[in-house]
Design an enzyme around this catalytic site. Structure first.
Site, short mmCIF file in Angstrom:
data_model
loop_
_atom_site.label_atom_id
_atom_site.label_comp_id
_atom_site.label_asym_id
_atom_site.label_seq_id
_atom_site.Cartn_x
_atom_site.Cartn_y
_atom_site.Cartn_z
N ASN A 80 11.64 -27.92 -14.16
CA ASN A 80 11.53 -27.02 -13.22
C ASN A 80 10.74 -25.76 -13.68
O ASN A 80 11.59 -24.99 -14.48
CB ASN A 80 12.88 -26.39 -12.64
CG ASN A 80 12.70 -25.18 -11.51
OD1 ASN A 80 11.56 -25.15 -11.03
ND2 ASN A 80 13.75 -24.44 -11.40
N LYS B 212 9.58 -23.32 -12.15
CA LYS B 212 9.62 -22.03 -11.52
C LYS B 212 8.51 -21.53 -11.36
O LYS B 212 7.35 -22.13 -10.94
CB LYS B 212 10.69 -21.11 -12.11
CG LYS B 212 11.85 -21.67 -12.76
CD LYS B 212 12.91 -20.73 -13.37
CE LYS B 212 13.85 -21.39 -14.06
NZ LYS B 212 15.22 -20.75 -13.74
N HIS C 154 17.81 -24.54 -4.71
CA HIS C 154 17.92 -23.90 -6.39
C HIS C 154 18.63 -22.58 -5.93
O HIS C 154 18.33 -21.89 -4.93
CB HIS C 154 16.47 -23.75 -6.96
CG HIS C 154 16.63 -23.47 -8.11
ND1 HIS C 154 17.11 -22.21 -8.53
CD2 HIS C 154 16.58 -24.26 -9.27
CE1 HIS C 154 17.08 -22.14 -9.93
NE2 HIS C 154 16.79 -23.40 -10.40
N GLU D 272 18.03 -19.86 -7.12
CA GLU D 272 17.22 -18.60 -6.96
C GLU D 272 16.35 -18.48 -5.55
O GLU D 272 16.39 -17.62 -4.72
CB GLU D 272 15.96 -18.78 -7.94
CG GLU D 272 16.28 -18.42 -9.55
CD GLU D 272 15.63 -19.34 -10.52
OE1 GLU D 272 14.55 -19.91 -10.18
OE2 GLU D 272 16.10 -19.28 -11.73
N GLU E 61 24.47 -27.03 -10.94
CA GLU E 61 23.79 -25.84 -11.73
C GLU E 61 24.64 -24.67 -11.47
O GLU E 61 24.36 -23.88 -10.52
CB GLU E 61 22.47 -25.49 -11.33
CG GLU E 61 21.41 -26.66 -11.32
CD GLU E 61 20.11 -26.14 -11.66
OE1 GLU E 61 19.57 -26.38 -12.87
OE2 GLU E 61 19.53 -25.64 -10.75
N GLY F 51 19.24 -19.76 -16.81
CA GLY F 51 18.30 -18.96 -17.55
C GLY F 51 18.96 -17.69 -18.44
O GLY F 51 18.61 -16.77 -18.85
N SER G 239 20.52 -23.56 -18.74
CA SER G 239 20.31 -23.38 -20.34
C SER G 239 20.51 -24.81 -20.94
O SER G 239 21.10 -24.74 -21.95
CB SER G 239 21.25 -22.39 -20.54
OG SER G 239 20.90 -21.17 -19.84
C1 PEP Z 1 16.75 -23.99 -13.71
O1 PEP Z 1 15.72 -23.62 -13.36
O2 PEP Z 1 17.18 -25.20 -12.68
C2 PEP Z 1 17.38 -23.93 -14.72
C3 PEP Z 1 18.53 -24.81 -14.97
O3 PEP Z 1 16.94 -23.10 -15.50
P1 PEP Z 1 17.24 -22.92 -17.08
O4 PEP Z 1 17.27 -24.39 -17.74
O5 PEP Z 1 16.31 -21.81 -17.68
O6 PEP Z 1 18.69 -22.31 -17.21
#
Ligand code: PEP
Length: 257
Positions: A10, A12, A95, A97, A167, A173, A213
């Site tokens: 992803n 973003k 997601h 976000e 998630e 992040g 992460s």
């Molecule tokens: C994501 O954007 O779904 C995500 C898990 O980001 P990160 O791996 O940076 O935590």
């Protein structure tokens, strides 16, 4: 039959079209995709260029969002048929976000899941608890509600082909990853919820990723868990070398299954 690990990157709101093309060329030139499924999720403008760049390879393309109507006066939105035309096979829905900054709710996630499936896009449905919810002991309650709602009114055959990404919001992040045991416990719970909604066979088939992460260092121990069928990767998907290392970890786990 073992479920195929699915590693999705992803991006973003990162990468211009030339950057996306350069990344994709580097990925194709350096990764071994055998036995696993790899998906790139670029921002909208880079979808078609990336789809062209991966044409003839096993790499698939996902959008990071869609709108549930097919067309109309919805300024700024993009529909499922448009994404299909742009070369997408997958779409990330719900997601955290988008839930946090753009007002996505369980109800809009459900509408988007149905729109995706209606047009042959495989949804990657994101669920996960916020930190306060985890600390209040509400993790299972939250993901149960999100899964039940996301698939409300969706037929079993379509739902079982979808992907769910667990998630935990506090892990996205932040550099703070769920332990493999904690992630496995939630993924296994999600599989149980899905089985209750549909059937044991559907639960056995649906793929459930972990995201939050994920890095080359922690990928192997997360992906080795029996109910973790891949990763949704943010930060570590932006550099080809770290994304390839995560794909390699998935390949090793898949071979051992
Ligand atoms: C994501 O954007 O779904 C995500 C898990 O980001 P990160 O791996 O940076 O935590």
């Amino acid at each position: 039959m073992a479920r195929t690990q699915i590693i999705a990157g992803n991006w973003k709101m990162f990468k211009t079209i030339p950057e996306a093309q350069a990344f994709t060329q580097e990925l194709i030139g350096s990764a071994d995709f055998s036995g696993v499924e790899v998906v790139l999720c670029p921002p909208f403008p880079a979808l078609w260029p990336v789809a062209q760049a991966v044409s003839g390879t096993p790499v698939r393309v996902a959008a990071q969002n869609l709108f549930w109507e097919d067309q109309g006066a919805y300024t700024g939105e993009v529909s499922a048929p448009m994404l299909r035309e742009a070369g997408c096979r997958y779409v990330v829905i719900g997601h955290s976000e988008r839930r946090q900054y753009f007002g996505e709710t369980d109800e809009t996630v459900n509408r988007k899941v149905k729109a995706a499936l209606r047009h042959g896009l495989t949804p990657i449905v994101c669920v996960g608890e916020r930190l306060a919810e985890r600390e209040a002991g509400e993790t299972f309650k939250v993901v149960e509600r999100q899964v039940n709602s996301a698939f409300e009114g969706v037929e079993e055959a379509a739902a079982a082909g979808a992907v769910i990404a667990y998630e935990p919001v506090w892990a996205i992040g932040t550099g703070r990853t769920a332990s493999p045991e904690d992630a496995q416990a939630v993924n296994s719970f999600i599989r149980g919820v899905f089985g209750g909604l549909y059937s044991p066979a559907a639960a056995e088939r649906v793929r459930i990723q972990y995201g939050g992460s994920v890095t080359p260092e922690n990928a192997a121990s997360l992906l080795a868990q029996p109910d973790i069928d891949g990763a949704l990767v943010g930060g570590a998907s932006l550099k080809a070398a770290s994304f390839v290392a995560i794909i390699d970890a998935a390949r090793r786990v898949q071979t051992a299954r």
